[in-house]
Design an enzyme around this catalytic site. Sequence first.
Site, mmCIF file in Angstrom:
data_model
loop_
_atom_site.group_PDB
_atom_site.id
_atom_site.type_symbol
_atom_site.label_atom_id
_atom_site.label_comp_id
_atom_site.label_asym_id
_atom_site.label_seq_id
_atom_site.Cartn_x
_atom_site.Cartn_y
_atom_site.Cartn_z
ATOM 1 N N LYS A 10 0.797 -1.299 -0.020
ATOM 2 C CA LYS A 10 -0.090 -0.119 0.092
ATOM 3 C C LYS A 10 0.914 1.114 -0.022
ATOM 4 O O LYS A 10 1.876 1.332 0.671
ATOM 5 C CB LYS A 10 -0.906 -0.130 1.430
ATOM 6 N N SER A 67 -9.760 1.898 3.346
ATOM 7 C CA SER A 67 -8.811 2.657 2.327
ATOM 8 C C SER A 67 -7.858 1.968 1.603
ATOM 9 O O SER A 67 -7.528 2.237 0.645
ATOM 10 C CB SER A 67 -8.061 3.580 3.253
ATOM 11 N N SER A 94 -9.718 -0.499 7.249
ATOM 12 C CA SER A 94 -9.360 -0.216 6.075
ATOM 13 C C SER A 94 -8.595 -1.695 5.679
ATOM 14 O O SER A 94 -8.132 -1.558 4.456
ATOM 15 C CB SER A 94 -8.161 0.828 6.191
#
Lengths: 95, 472
Positions: free
Chosen positions: B75, B150, B174
């Site tokens: 990420k 997210s 997330s």
Amino acid sequence: MKINKETVRKIAHLARLELNESQEESMISELSEILDWVEKLNELDTEGVEPLINISGEVNRWREDEAKLTISHKEALKNAPEHDDDFFIVPKVVE
Amino acid sequence: MPSKTIKEIQDLILKGNANCEKVVKHYLSSINEQKHLNAFIEVFEEEAIERAKEIDLKIREGNAGKLAGVVVGIKDVLCYKDHSLTCGSGILKGFKSLYTATAVQKLIDEDAIIIGILNCDEFAMGSSNETSVYGPTLNAVDNERVPGGSSGGSAVAVQAGLCTVSLGTDTGGSVRQPAGFCEVWGLKPTYSRISRYGLASYASSFDCIGTFTNSAEDAALLLEIMSGEDEKDSTSSSSAPENYQLEESTTKTYKVAYLAEALNHEGLSPQVRDVFQETLSKIKEAGNQVEEIKFDLLPYLLPTYYILTTAEASSNLSRYDGVRYGHRSDQAENPEMLYKKSRTEGFGPEVQKRIMLGTFVLSADYFDAYYVKALKARKLIRNKTLEILKEYDFIITPTAPTEPFKLGEKNKDQMEMYLGDVFTVQASLCGLPSLNIPFSNKKSGLPVGVQITGKPFKEKDLLQAGNFFSKL
């Protein structure tokens, strides 16, 4: 809680943000809506409850205060928008 | 290459039916074929192939690490030295990390190959991947739907077979919510189990690095490698890492609690309720004890979460000032204008809003009424949750109240978007390990996740039970 323009301006300044008129308006309505919602917490009786301030359960670990090279001078400056060989450059502070 | 899990890929390599180079090239072509998903922000094509060749050599020499053959996406909030780190934000465009996150380094040390950087909501603030400066990632099951957030890019990368496993971060759900929306395994470990060194901070007392995988075994292996004390993160747990490897056959059954308030929640969609109840019945039929309990603090979870995380974010994000790194406005004549204009130009609207809210609740006049009140509420929530977990092995809920929603469907109504985290924030507020078990709605074909939350540091039980429940 309904917040007003004066509060939004004060908070924006503290947060070092610059909102235009229309952003101020939408910020007022969105923040007011969120604050109304989080005020639900006032229903909770927290009398005598200690605030939770450490979620990890670890206590501070001391170490020797030794100087160590973690990043070089050059590396530290590498991502700066403006710099010379030694320093970060910013606009003039004193007129 | 139909193989998906770490074990499957390593078996292929062991039998001589593949090597790391072939595996990497396979993923590179999948990434190219599915560019429209917008999962990757950057792909390290040549570098990954070079590294694969080095690891193939190590395999031939018999000294390869535990993750040889495993291709990982990370990420865009995790540092990887000399590679881009932008947190999905315009304010960090062009930034290159000066060091590598401890968790990422531990994977590399075991010969994992990092293939690229994955899209996410800006500074991990969002539940749909729509706040990213690079545009939304699309759900591979239906391109009109969001992948969740997210860590949406990380979820889709595993869902669509663009890498073997991926890393995400979980502050209020997330990892688990996008895993639920994309039908993959998503593990958020106990707070402090994995070092946060090299993770760009959003809300430091909540942030956890987590994993997206195709199996519970893969999640166990990654956790075993990444967990442990780190002198660079003083909050990292000093308790020794465990062997998380799952037992192959066990007759162990569990005591599971579901929350009445969650099942009767007005935001819970009938489709999700059906899948959830069906799962509960199967778990019960398999000999586990499943009981309804009351948790009257449920309505207070999200308010507590939003006060505390925005407060921490407003403090953490004050470092982005246009001086030492990141975007700098060219309109500034003095330092104060430099800060204000750089930040206003660099941050997107959701991030600005959360910084404003956090600054408000920390400001002198409102500190006690909002921030301290929420810290006390967090204490009550944690105490009550741990009390439940004294009596039960797990708390089980749907991961999210709805199926993956359509792009643009919820970003007009902030409250509706925030309500999507209603079931995931409990584990985050309490620092507990929590797992998304992938399921789907058989009628619509859409993913519906089921979440189990366990006792502190009992990730092994969580994964073992999750594996058991998923096969029923």
